[in-house]
Design a protein around this motif. Structure first.
Motif, mmCIF file in Angstrom:
data_model
loop_
_atom_site.group_PDB
_atom_site.id
_atom_site.type_symbol
_atom_site.label_atom_id
_atom_site.label_comp_id
_atom_site.label_asym_id
_atom_site.label_seq_id
_atom_site.Cartn_x
_atom_site.Cartn_y
_atom_site.Cartn_z
ATOM 1 N N ARG A 62 -0.814 -7.514 -1.418
ATOM 2 C CA ARG A 62 -0.799 -8.230 -2.689
ATOM 3 C C ARG A 62 -1.965 -9.216 -2.755
ATOM 4 O O ARG A 62 -2.196 -9.981 -1.834
ATOM 5 C CB ARG A 62 0.527 -8.971 -2.855
ATOM 6 C CG ARG A 62 0.703 -9.643 -4.196
ATOM 7 C CD ARG A 62 2.078 -10.268 -4.330
ATOM 8 N NE ARG A 62 3.109 -9.257 -4.496
ATOM 9 C CZ ARG A 62 4.387 -9.553 -4.752
ATOM 10 N NH1 ARG A 62 4.768 -10.830 -4.840
ATOM 11 N NH2 ARG A 62 5.272 -8.588 -4.898
ATOM 12 N N GLY A 161 2.483 -2.252 -7.962
ATOM 13 C CA GLY A 161 2.276 -3.506 -7.250
ATOM 14 C C GLY A 161 1.577 -4.557 -8.082
ATOM 15 O O GLY A 161 0.973 -5.473 -7.520
ATOM 16 N N THR A 162 1.678 -4.443 -9.405
ATOM 17 C CA THR A 162 0.919 -5.326 -10.292
ATOM 18 C C THR A 162 1.818 -5.993 -11.322
ATOM 19 O O THR A 162 2.675 -5.339 -11.923
ATOM 20 C CB THR A 162 -0.181 -4.529 -11.029
ATOM 21 O OG1 THR A 162 -1.094 -4.002 -10.071
ATOM 22 C CG2 THR A 162 -0.938 -5.414 -12.012
ATOM 23 N N THR A 178 -2.973 -5.075 -6.423
ATOM 24 C CA THR A 178 -3.430 -4.542 -5.144
ATOM 25 C C THR A 178 -4.739 -3.793 -5.365
ATOM 26 O O THR A 178 -5.051 -3.382 -6.491
ATOM 27 C CB THR A 178 -2.406 -3.572 -4.536
ATOM 28 O OG1 THR A 178 -2.331 -2.386 -5.355
ATOM 29 C CG2 THR A 178 -1.018 -4.203 -4.437
#
Length: 265
Positions: A62, A161-162, A178
């Motif tokens: 992250r 992952g955002t 990421t």
């Protein structure tokens, strides 16, 4: 009585000392949590045609996106253009909030406006925070609603992952991504909106009588490089998403957490 006071005072001092130690420890934990994403660099290189990962270093770690955030703002802008909701010449009004964004910025005063194309060019080259906010407000009604649209689009593109909190990438602890997700977005921008992708190759543009130059040092220096976006905040370090044509291959490379603009490039 004196003895009782002495014992009470001793306990108070001990309790106060314990509280101070705990508070100090918590401050280190909070500071570590805030800085951990920026403490390490990450990178990925992907073959855009096949999806094969050619290089990866903590690509799912992250990180703060900084101005790479503007890639999603531009994706949604291109989507709106492709659907006919707006055009290159549509006025983008600048609210007081947009006009007050810190540099880098185009410098439009509250109540002023520029065309969609000017806003795009200012984001691609100058990474204008005010233009990003203004576009977000135009497309989403408010920047907070636009941020929800950005995150929803990220999920639709497989960017799990955002999370986005604003249109420009200015610091927000709840906004993260990421290197892997940024590579996916870079690939999607070209594949889904090739008719607008040429904007990312702009090294400069004229705004009135002023020539505004871009930040991407690879454009015009490395053969085959055609964009895409740089980014920097103190917390994120120096970030870069770059696309390059290598014969029949098209590569997208992402670096996050660089220590300088030169090291990023």
């Amino acid at each position: 009585m004196r003895q009782a006071l002495s014992v009470f005072g001793s306990k108070s001092a001990s309790s106060l000392k314990t509280i101070m130690i705990l508070a100090l420890a918590m401050s280190f934990v909070v500071a570590d949590a805030a800085s951990s994403m920026a403490a390490r660099s990450s990178a990925i290189v992907v073959d855009a045609k096949t999806g094969k990962v050619l290089y990866s270093s903590d690509a799912n770690g992250r990180r703060y996106p900084a101005s790479l955030t503007k890639m999603m703002t531009l994706y949604l802008t291109f989507e709106a253009m492709a659907k006919g909701r707006i055009s290159r010449n549509t006025p983008v009004p600048f609210s007081a909030k947009a006009a007050a964004e810190p540099p880098t910025k185009l410098g439009v005063k509250a109540g002023g406006a520029v065309s969609v194309e000017t806003a795009i060019l200012s984001m691609v080259t100058k990474s204008a925070n005010d233009s990003a906010t203004a576009l977000g407000e135009l497309l989403g009604g408010s920047e907070s609603n636009f941020a929800r649209m950005m995150t929803a689009k990220a999920r639709a593109l497989g960017m799990d992952g955002t999370v986005f909190r604003n249109a420009n990438g200015l610091p927000d602890p709840g906004q993260f991504t990421t290197a892997h997700d940024m590579a996916m977005l870079g690939i999607a921008l070209r594949e889904h909106y090739p008719q607008y992708y040429g904007y990312f190759s702009q090294r400069s543009f004229l705004y009135g009588r002023q020539r505004i130059n871009g930040h991407n040092r690879l454009l015009g220096r490395i053969k085959g490089v055609d964009g895409i976006k740089t980014g920097y905040t103190r917390a994120s370090g120096f970030n870069l998403v770059s696309s390059v044509s290598d014969g029949n291959r098209r590569l997208v490379a992402v670096v996050m957490g660089g220590t300088s603009g030169r090291s990023r490039a």
